[in-house]
Design an enzyme around this catalytic site. Structure first.
Site, PDB file in Angstrom:
ATOM      1  N   LYS A 110       0.733  -1.081   0.020  1.00 57.39           N
ATOM      2  CA  LYS A 110      -0.064  -0.037   0.136  1.00 57.39           C
ATOM      3  C   LYS A 110       0.914   1.127  -0.068  1.00 57.39           C
ATOM      4  CE  LYS A 110      -4.384  -1.977   1.466  1.00 57.39           C
ATOM      5  NZ  LYS A 110      -5.392  -1.824   2.564  1.00 57.39           N
TER       6      LYS A 110
ATOM      7  N   ARG B 250      -3.236  -9.905   5.198  1.00 59.27           N
ATOM      8  CA  ARG B 250      -3.748 -10.035   3.887  1.00 59.27           C
ATOM      9  C   ARG B 250      -2.739  -9.683   2.995  1.00 59.27           C
ATOM     10  NH1 ARG B 250      -6.169  -6.643   0.131  1.00 59.27           N
ATOM     11  NH2 ARG B 250      -7.768  -7.648  -1.283  1.00 59.27           N
TER      12      ARG B 250
END
Length: 269
Positions: free
Chosen positions: A214, A248
């Site tokens: 991210k 995740r």
């Protein structure tokens, strides 16, 4: 925690949830796995590397993403869910915030709904999950970053999601919480949330961290998406040390190894 027919020791181990994006435009791997044969090969690879759950997504949620219709999202995710369930013995999570997509995914075999809006987007989602006795991951999200105290806002919003789940009758052993790194937060707030993410333990539910590749990693290291593995591994080790039950991630093998090492250090006494 229970996902599908499998029990997870969420008190003492961090499990890897492998990401399978059935989308042409996801920020990291859009278009790479959105054909059935390629997707199945990738699922087989992730399982062999140690993934405990596969998270299937049919709509990108990257910054500036364009929504797709329920019908298009259903067409992207249900065939692969059906195929994975027929060929592999692994729980399937469906990444969607739309009840119609969730219903179709559950019918196809999904064991968990990963809702990036924590039940607060679609009024029918909580009752759908409860009625089908599937698990759910409730993530914190806002349409834009808050100027208020970050952790207070995150905890307050997640408390609302938890109350919705409990009121609908979702079983406690079916609920997982996610602080929502990268969703409705500034760069500085994402760093602060990673620093303080153990505060979510106040709810008494297992926790999931989704920080893979991210922008908080990219901005910190000034690196493009394809070079964010090392930074993501740091967040996974942090999750282990802060007793998160799931991470995740895109890169399963490396994270499984990092978890084994971090747990050995954490639990050596």
């Amino acid at each position: 925690m229970k996902i599908g027919n499998q029990e997870f020791d969420t008190a003492s181990h961090t499990y890897v949830m492998g990401i399978l994006n059935m989308t042409p435009d996801s920020f990291s791997d859009g278009g790479k796995w959105n054909k059935t044969d390629a997707a199945l090969r990738h699922v087989e690879e992730m399982i062999s590397e140690g993934a405990a759950v596969i998270d299937v997504g049919g709509e990108s949620t990257r910054p500036g993403f364009e929504t797709v219709s329920d019908e298009e999202e259903i067409a992207r995710v249900t065939p692969i869910i059906t195929k994975v369930k027929s060929e592999f013995n692994i729980p399937i999570s469906l990444d969607t915030y739309k009840s119609a997509v969730a219903a179709a995914g559950i019918q196809a075999g999904a064991d968990m709904i990963n809702d990036i809006w924590g039940l607060r987007h679609d009024a029918d989602m909580a009752s759908l999950i409860a009625g089908n006795n599937v698990s759910c991951c409730l993530m914190h999200n806002r349409s834009e970053a808050t100027a208020d105290e970050l952790m207070k806002t995150v905890l307050s919003d997640l408390e609302e999601s938890v109350h919705m789940a409990e009121a609908a009758g979702i079983a406690r052993e079916r609920i997982l919480l996610d602080p929502g790194i990268g969703f409705g937060k500034t760069y500085e707030q994402n760093l602060r949330l990673l620093h303080d993410m153990e505060e979510l333990h106040m709810f008494g539910y297992p926790l999931l961290l989704g920080a893979s590749r991210k922008s908080v990693v990219g901005l910190t290291l000034d690196l493009p998406v394809e070079e964010r593995l090392e930074g993501t591994l740091v967040t996974t080790v942090l999750a282990v040390m802060k007793r998160y039950s799931f991470v995740r991630v895109h890169d399963v093998k490396e994270h499984v190894r990092a978890i084994r090492m971090a747990e050995a250090i954490r639990d050596c006494m």
